[in-house]
Design a protein around this motif. Structure first.
Motif, PDB file in Angstrom:
ATOM      1  N   VAL A 110     -63.167  -4.281 -25.658  1.00 35.43           N
ATOM      2  CA  VAL A 110     -64.323  -4.384 -25.063  1.00 35.43           C
ATOM      3  C   VAL A 110     -65.413  -4.824 -26.488  1.00 35.43           C
ATOM      4  O   VAL A 110     -66.377  -4.351 -26.571  1.00 35.43           O
ATOM      5  CB  VAL A 110     -65.043  -3.094 -24.482  1.00 35.43           C
ATOM      6  CG1 VAL A 110     -64.449  -3.214 -23.255  1.00 35.43           C
ATOM      7  CG2 VAL A 110     -64.756  -2.081 -25.433  1.00 35.43           C
ATOM      8  N   HIS A 111     -64.569  -4.989 -27.351  1.00 34.14           N
ATOM      9  CA  HIS A 111     -65.100  -5.120 -28.874  1.00 34.14           C
ATOM     10  C   HIS A 111     -66.610  -6.226 -28.999  1.00 34.14           C
ATOM     11  O   HIS A 111     -67.333  -5.807 -29.641  1.00 34.14           O
ATOM     12  CB  HIS A 111     -64.191  -5.695 -29.906  1.00 34.14           C
ATOM     13  CG  HIS A 111     -62.873  -4.802 -29.772  1.00 34.14           C
ATOM     14  ND1 HIS A 111     -61.677  -5.577 -29.436  1.00 34.14           N
ATOM     15  CD2 HIS A 111     -62.419  -3.472 -29.965  1.00 34.14           C
ATOM     16  CE1 HIS A 111     -60.601  -4.689 -29.476  1.00 34.14           C
ATOM     17  NE2 HIS A 111     -61.291  -3.551 -29.995  1.00 34.14           N
ATOM     18  N   ARG A 112     -66.532  -7.150 -28.174  1.00 29.84           N
ATOM     19  CA  ARG A 112     -67.489  -8.089 -28.223  1.00 29.84           C
ATOM     20  C   ARG A 112     -68.526  -7.923 -26.834  1.00 29.84           C
ATOM     21  O   ARG A 112     -69.425  -8.776 -26.639  1.00 29.84           O
ATOM     22  CB  ARG A 112     -66.970  -9.384 -28.296  1.00 29.84           C
ATOM     23  CG  ARG A 112     -66.140  -9.895 -29.350  1.00 29.84           C
ATOM     24  CD  ARG A 112     -65.941 -11.304 -29.391  1.00 29.84           C
ATOM     25  NE  ARG A 112     -66.702 -12.099 -29.678  1.00 29.84           N
ATOM     26  CZ  ARG A 112     -67.281 -12.595 -30.785  1.00 29.84           C
ATOM     27  NH1 ARG A 112     -66.759 -12.002 -32.012  1.00 29.84           N
ATOM     28  NH2 ARG A 112     -68.444 -13.256 -31.112  1.00 29.84           N
ATOM     29  N   SER A 113     -68.224  -6.740 -26.165  1.00 29.30           N
ATOM     30  CA  SER A 113     -69.248  -6.857 -24.902  1.00 29.30           C
ATOM     31  C   SER A 113     -70.647  -6.054 -25.323  1.00 29.30           C
ATOM     32  O   SER A 113     -70.662  -5.558 -26.306  1.00 29.30           O
ATOM     33  CB  SER A 113     -68.540  -5.696 -24.073  1.00 29.30           C
ATOM     34  OG  SER A 113     -68.351  -4.395 -24.564  1.00 29.30           O
ATOM     35  N   ARG A 160     -73.783  -6.577 -33.007  1.00 24.62           N
ATOM     36  CA  ARG A 160     -73.057  -6.187 -33.870  1.00 24.62           C
ATOM     37  C   ARG A 160     -71.557  -6.035 -33.291  1.00 24.62           C
ATOM     38  O   ARG A 160     -70.582  -6.253 -33.880  1.00 24.62           O
ATOM     39  CB  ARG A 160     -73.430  -4.855 -34.546  1.00 24.62           C
ATOM     40  CG  ARG A 160     -72.181  -4.233 -35.737  1.00 24.62           C
ATOM     41  CD  ARG A 160     -72.971  -2.921 -36.273  1.00 24.62           C
ATOM     42  NE  ARG A 160     -72.900  -1.873 -35.199  1.00 24.62           N
ATOM     43  CZ  ARG A 160     -73.357  -0.553 -35.352  1.00 24.62           C
ATOM     44  NH1 ARG A 160     -73.546  -0.270 -36.656  1.00 24.62           N
ATOM     45  NH2 ARG A 160     -73.201   0.213 -34.340  1.00 24.62           N
ATOM     46  N   GLY A 161     -71.482  -5.724 -32.034  1.00 23.40           N
ATOM     47  CA  GLY A 161     -70.177  -5.334 -31.290  1.00 23.40           C
ATOM     48  C   GLY A 161     -69.971  -3.996 -31.343  1.00 23.40           C
ATOM     49  O   GLY A 161     -70.496  -3.163 -32.080  1.00 23.40           O
ATOM     50  N   GLN A 162     -68.827  -3.630 -30.767  1.00 21.33           N
ATOM     51  CA  GLN A 162     -68.521  -2.293 -30.716  1.00 21.33           C
ATOM     52  C   GLN A 162     -67.328  -2.222 -31.535  1.00 21.33           C
ATOM     53  O   GLN A 162     -66.677  -2.760 -32.231  1.00 21.33           O
ATOM     54  CB  GLN A 162     -68.090  -1.898 -29.036  1.00 21.33           C
ATOM     55  CG  GLN A 162     -69.422  -1.834 -28.133  1.00 21.33           C
ATOM     56  CD  GLN A 162     -69.094  -1.461 -26.947  1.00 21.33           C
ATOM     57  OE1 GLN A 162     -68.422  -0.271 -26.607  1.00 21.33           O
ATOM     58  NE2 GLN A 162     -69.283  -2.230 -25.829  1.00 21.33           N
ATOM     59  N   GLY A 163     -67.023  -0.503 -31.554  1.00 22.26           N
ATOM     60  CA  GLY A 163     -65.812  -0.156 -32.609  1.00 22.26           C
ATOM     61  C   GLY A 163     -64.394  -0.784 -32.218  1.00 22.26           C
ATOM     62  O   GLY A 163     -64.166  -0.868 -31.123  1.00 22.26           O
ATOM     63  N   GLY A 213     -72.039  -3.567 -24.012  1.00 24.27           N
ATOM     64  CA  GLY A 213     -72.247  -2.104 -23.828  1.00 24.27           C
ATOM     65  C   GLY A 213     -73.199  -1.832 -22.613  1.00 24.27           C
ATOM     66  O   GLY A 213     -73.459  -2.563 -21.513  1.00 24.27           O
ATOM     67  N   THR A 255     -60.138   2.175 -28.493  1.00 20.43           N
ATOM     68  CA  THR A 255     -61.096   1.435 -27.928  1.00 20.43           C
ATOM     69  C   THR A 255     -60.596   0.104 -27.205  1.00 20.43           C
ATOM     70  O   THR A 255     -59.556  -0.428 -27.908  1.00 20.43           O
ATOM     71  CB  THR A 255     -61.966   0.823 -29.147  1.00 20.43           C
ATOM     72  OG1 THR A 255     -62.604   1.908 -29.627  1.00 20.43           O
ATOM     73  CG2 THR A 255     -63.003  -0.192 -28.505  1.00 20.43           C
TER      74      THR A 255
END
Length: 217
Positions: free
Chosen positions: A142-145, A131-134, A147, A139
């Motif tokens: 790092v939306h597509r990292s 899903r990706g990050q917030g 985690g 933030t």
């Protein structure tokens, strides 16, 4: 003939319309003609199988052992060969031509194997549907990292099989139970409902569906 299998190549996708005007996505496959180039027997090999060959290749590109193998079968050299296990080799002979019209019929089911399109090195969102990050305030980029992947001091390693970025595609893939919509015996074409692995022109292996009873499924 107990074997229902052919080599071919993916021509491309299109659509057809049924009696109720519904659009049905289909894939067109040039299936065969193939030739029998070797027959495995229980006496000589310990199992029974049939080797089939497909695809034209210039004779100058075939080495001497392969040329002798095809000459023994009485056929022209081919680019691709595959061995198919069979329960009964009766009805097969060296050099025999296998045509799509003799193997498949409309209304049956087929399993199709090919090499999926290579997509290179991809991240976890595309490769594993993360899903990706917030993306709210605070933030960083790092939306597509993926985690955090660590497991703290114990066991202080990343578990094998953890979903991470990596190479995607370019793998042997089989799609099961595709409906055979039509067979064009004149042009050796097989039309199946749905998508098939690989690019246009890619090699595919088509066999009778093993989990749906083939034409009876």
């Amino acid at each position: 003939m107990s074997m229902v299998a052919l080599l071919g190549e993916k021509v491309g996708m299109t659509r057809i319309f049924d009696d109720t005007a519904r659009a049905i996505p289909v894939t067109v496959i040039k299936a065969g003609p193939c030739h029998v180039t070797q027959i495995r027997t229980m006496e000589n090999d310990g199992y029974t199988a049939v080797q089939i060959a497909y695809g034209d290749i210039p004779p100058r590109k075939v080495n001497k052992p392969a040329a002798g193998h095809f000459a023994k079968a009485g056929v022209e050299p081919a680019r691709h060969t595959v061995e198919v296990r069979v329960d009964d080799i009766n009805g097969f002979e060296l050099g025999q031509e296998l045509l799509v019209g003799d193997m498949f019929e409309a209304g049956g089911k087929a399993d199709i194997t090919g090499v999926s399109k290579g997509k290179g090195f991809q991240g976890v969102m595309k490769r594993h549907n993360f899903r990706g990050q917030g993306a709210s305030h605070g933030t960083h980029k790092v939306h597509r990292s993926p985690g955090a992947i660590g497991a703290c001091a114990t066991p202080s390693r990343v578990f094998r099989g953890t979903k991470l970025p990596g190479r995607m595609g370019g793998e042997r893939t089989t799609i099961l139970n595709l409906l055979v919509v039509g067979v064009d015996e004149q042009r050796n074409l097989l039309v199946v409902q749905g998508a098939v692995p690989g690019p246009r022109g890619g090699l595919v292996f088509v066999r009778e569906a093993v989990k749906a009873g083939g034409s009876n499924g």
